[in-house]
Design an enzyme around this catalytic site. Structure first.
Site, PDB file in Angstrom:
ATOM      1  N   GLY A  14     -29.618 -42.568  27.137  1.00  0.00           N
ATOM      2  CA  GLY A  14     -30.128 -41.539  28.042  1.00  0.00           C
ATOM      3  C   GLY A  14     -29.228 -41.215  29.221  1.00  0.00           C
ATOM      4  N   THR A  15     -28.059 -41.823  29.261  1.00  0.00           N
ATOM      5  CA  THR A  15     -27.158 -41.622  30.408  1.00  0.00           C
ATOM      6  C   THR A  15     -26.821 -40.152  30.650  1.00  0.00           C
ATOM      7  OG1 THR A  15     -26.170 -43.756  29.879  1.00  0.00           O
ATOM      8  CG2 THR A  15     -24.933 -42.344  31.356  1.00  0.00           C
ATOM      9  N   GLY A  16     -26.449 -39.450  29.573  1.00  0.00           N
ATOM     10  CA  GLY A  16     -26.004 -38.057  29.721  1.00  0.00           C
ATOM     11  C   GLY A  16     -27.130 -37.136  30.175  1.00  0.00           C
ATOM     12  N   CYS A  17     -28.311 -37.327  29.579  1.00  0.00           N
ATOM     13  CA  CYS A  17     -29.473 -36.504  29.952  1.00  0.00           C
ATOM     14  C   CYS A  17     -29.825 -36.754  31.417  1.00  0.00           C
ATOM     15  CB  CYS A  17     -30.682 -36.867  29.091  1.00  0.00           C
ATOM     16  SG  CYS A  17     -30.386 -36.771  27.322  1.00  0.00           S
TER      17      CYS A  17
ATOM     18  N   LYS B 178     -16.966 -36.055  31.526  1.00  0.00           N
ATOM     19  CA  LYS B 178     -17.430 -37.435  31.700  1.00  0.00           C
ATOM     20  C   LYS B 178     -16.518 -38.376  30.912  1.00  0.00           C
ATOM     21  CE  LYS B 178     -21.424 -36.120  30.139  1.00  0.00           C
ATOM     22  NZ  LYS B 178     -22.842 -36.001  29.737  1.00  0.00           N
TER      23      LYS B 178
ATOM     24  N   THR C  11     -27.716 -48.289  27.733  1.00  0.00           N
ATOM     25  CA  THR C  11     -27.271 -47.058  28.395  1.00  0.00           C
ATOM     26  C   THR C  11     -27.845 -45.812  27.723  1.00  0.00           C
ATOM     27  OG1 THR C  11     -25.331 -47.073  26.975  1.00  0.00           O
ATOM     28  CG2 THR C  11     -25.086 -48.062  29.155  1.00  0.00           C
TER      29      THR C  11
END
Ligand code: PXL
Length: 263
Positions: free
Chosen positions: A206-209, A173, A204
């Site tokens: 929580g984007t990765g989860c 990412k 933003t």
């Protein structure tokens, strides 16, 4: 039949990341979300005020309860906190016949550590080898492989370094690079570049989860890995665009953006 999807991750009391983000994403994408809690964080829009991991037996028992009775079509991992928990979860996944998305969570958006430094080697040698897809960001790539990415061209080198630990696919990412949000998905032979415009939105959390949970949900519905990642990128891009203020700091992405009028 609604596919069953399991997240093995930590709780974010603020509801934007962790288990809460995972379950909301699963609801939004039409699968039945289930959870194995690994740790509890006291957390809000300003940061992580405290974190407590669960005993290995509690994690193992939750996992067996879910997998042995209900069954899972796909599994996702997030915050695993310690070497002991990383190794336990890797072993449980190795014994489960379902694709696994490994989000090798290192630190929160605020820079709070969610994984002990002593657990990095277990992530490299135990968890990454059982992953169908690993989804590191650039900080996690640097932590796990020593490869520092400063431009899009260097994403290839990062992907090769992570694939060296054995996941079938890696999604690097590149969202922390300037410019468009560019990610590279590869299994070492195919390359898929995913590009989305950068939204001028600081909310933003929580984007990765959310991205990893969207991928695992799509896999459970029968998508191939490239199809699942493309659909997940589109879902998370919409969620980031709709991210909203909460508390005094960084607000969450909007997991329910597709439910809102007009979307
Ligand atoms: O985004 C990584 C992450 C994972 N798990 C928990 C978190 C966070 C980020 O804040 O709080 C519980």
């Amino acid at each position: 039949m609604i596919p069953n999807v399991l997240t093995v991750a930590g709780s974010d009391s603020g509801g934007g990341a962790g288990i809460q983000a995972d379950l909301k994403t699963m609801l939004a994408l039409g699968v039945h979300g289930m959870s194995v809690l690994t740790a509890v964080t006291a957390q809000n829009s300003l940061g992580v005020q405290g974190a407590w991991e669960l005993p290995v037996e509690a994690v193992r028992a939750q996992y067996r309860s879910v997998v042995d009775d209900i069954g899972v079509q796909a599994v996702k991992t997030g915050m695993l906190a310690s070497a002991e928990l990383v190794e336990t979860v890797a072993e449980l996944i190795a014994g489960t016949d379902a694709p696994a998305v490994v989000d090798p969570v290192g630190v929160s958006k605020h820079g709070d550590s969610l994984l002990a430094a002593s657990a990095l080697d277990s992530v490299r040698t135990k968890l990454l080898p059982v992953a169908t897809v690993a989804t590191p960001n650039l900080d996690e790539v640097a932590q796990l492989t020593g490869v520092r990415v400063e431009s899009e061209e260097q994403l290839r080198r990062a992907a090769a370094a992570v694939l060296g630990y054995g996941p079938r696919w890696v999604l690097i990412k590149g969202g922390h690079l300037p410019g468009d949000a560019v990610d590279l998905l590869t299994d070492g032979s195919e390359e898929h570049w995913l590009r989305a415009p950068r939204h001028d939105n600081r909310h933003t959390h929580g984007t990765g989860c959310t991205l990893a949970s969207a991928i695992v949900s799509q896999l459970a519905k029968g998508d191939s890995v490239p199809e699942a990642v493309a659909a997940a990128k589109s879902y998370v891009t919409g969620a980031i665009a709709a991210g909203f203020a909460l508390g005094g700091g960084i607000g969450p992405v909007d997991h329910g953006w597709r439910f809102r009028a007009g979307s």
